[in-house]
Scaffold this motif. Structure first.
Motif, short mmCIF file in Angstrom:
data_model
loop_
_atom_site.label_atom_id
_atom_site.label_comp_id
_atom_site.label_asym_id
_atom_site.label_seq_id
_atom_site.Cartn_x
_atom_site.Cartn_y
_atom_site.Cartn_z
N GLN A 25 0.79 -1.23 0.00
CA GLN A 25 0.00 0.00 0.00
C GLN A 25 0.82 1.28 0.00
O GLN A 25 0.30 2.35 -0.30
N LYS A 41 0.58 9.09 3.38
CA LYS A 41 -0.31 7.95 3.21
C LYS A 41 -0.18 6.93 4.35
O LYS A 41 -1.05 6.10 4.54
N GLY A 77 -0.40 7.08 7.66
CA GLY A 77 -1.46 7.09 8.66
C GLY A 77 -2.70 6.36 8.18
O GLY A 77 -3.32 5.59 8.94
N ASP A 78 -3.07 6.58 6.92
CA ASP A 78 -4.24 5.89 6.35
C ASP A 78 -4.00 4.39 6.25
O ASP A 78 -4.90 3.59 6.51
N LYS A 110 -4.31 2.80 9.73
CA LYS A 110 -5.72 2.69 10.13
C LYS A 110 -6.43 1.59 9.36
O LYS A 110 -7.14 0.77 9.94
N SER A 111 -6.24 1.55 8.04
CA SER A 111 -6.95 0.55 7.24
C SER A 111 -6.45 -0.88 7.51
O SER A 111 -7.19 -1.83 7.33
#
Length: 192
Positions: free
Chosen positions: A76, A85, A87-88, A91-92
């Motif tokens: 990712q 990116k 942090g996203d 979380k995901s």
């Protein structure tokens, strides 16, 4: 005499092939409340995409074999460390912890093993002096830093420094690193 010379030439090669990682420094946050992580995001910090993928795939496989869910960051996050990116991605992924490893330093080391001349009078000494040139071996000592971060608080909960002899066999070296660190992570209560 020939057998001794052969052993002195082969031994450094055997030792380098069998090298493992040793832990030189370690710290764990004494105030970290836990619980041990059950889901880890694995980050290999390197400029080589190949090395990064080998590292992240190997650690993910070894963590899962140890009963911990793990995901590679390269699936990712592109090369170059796009931190916006990150942090996203954390979380995901649902990660409880982030495991990141980077090369701290590489030092070239030299060992010199002298061998003294033979005895038995002047003639024995003279022949031995010509045959007793020292063995000189140069190798790279690689120091890695592995840090585990709490994904919720973004604080370091565990960090370790390891050393090993440098090798061009990256898959084997990463297997050895995982075999050294994952049991330590478990015994320190960082992962379940």
């Amino acid at each position: 005499m020939k057998l001794q010379r052969y052993a002195m030439l082969v031994l450094p090669l055997v030792l380098a092939a069998c090298s493992t990682f040793s832990i030189s420094n370690q710290w764990k946050d004494p105030n970290w409340p836990g619980p041990p992580a059950s889901n880890v995001l694995v980050l290999g910090i390197t400029k080589s995409d190949t090395t990064r993928r080998i590292f992240e795939d190997t650690f993910t496989q070894q963590l899962e074999a140890a009963g911990v869910r793990a995901v590679q960051s390269y699936t990712q996050i592109p090369s170059g460390g796009a931190s916006a990116k990150l942090g996203d991605v954390i979380k995901s992924s649902g990660a409880d912890a982030i495991l990141a490893t980077r090369v701290q330093r590489i030092e070239q080391k030299t060992t010199v093993t002298p061998s003294g001349p033979g005895w038995g009078g002047f003639y024995g000494w003279y022949g031995g002096a010509w045959a007793s040139t020292p063995d000189v071996n140069q190798y790279d000592e690689v120091t890695l830093e592995t840090t585990v971060w709490d994904a919720r608080t973004q604080k370091v909960i565990w960090t370790v420094t390891t050393q090993s002899i440098g090798t061009s066999n990256i898959p084997k070296a990463v297997q050895q690193l995982a075999s050294t660190l994952i049991p330590k992570l478990k015994s320190d209560g960082v992962i379940r």
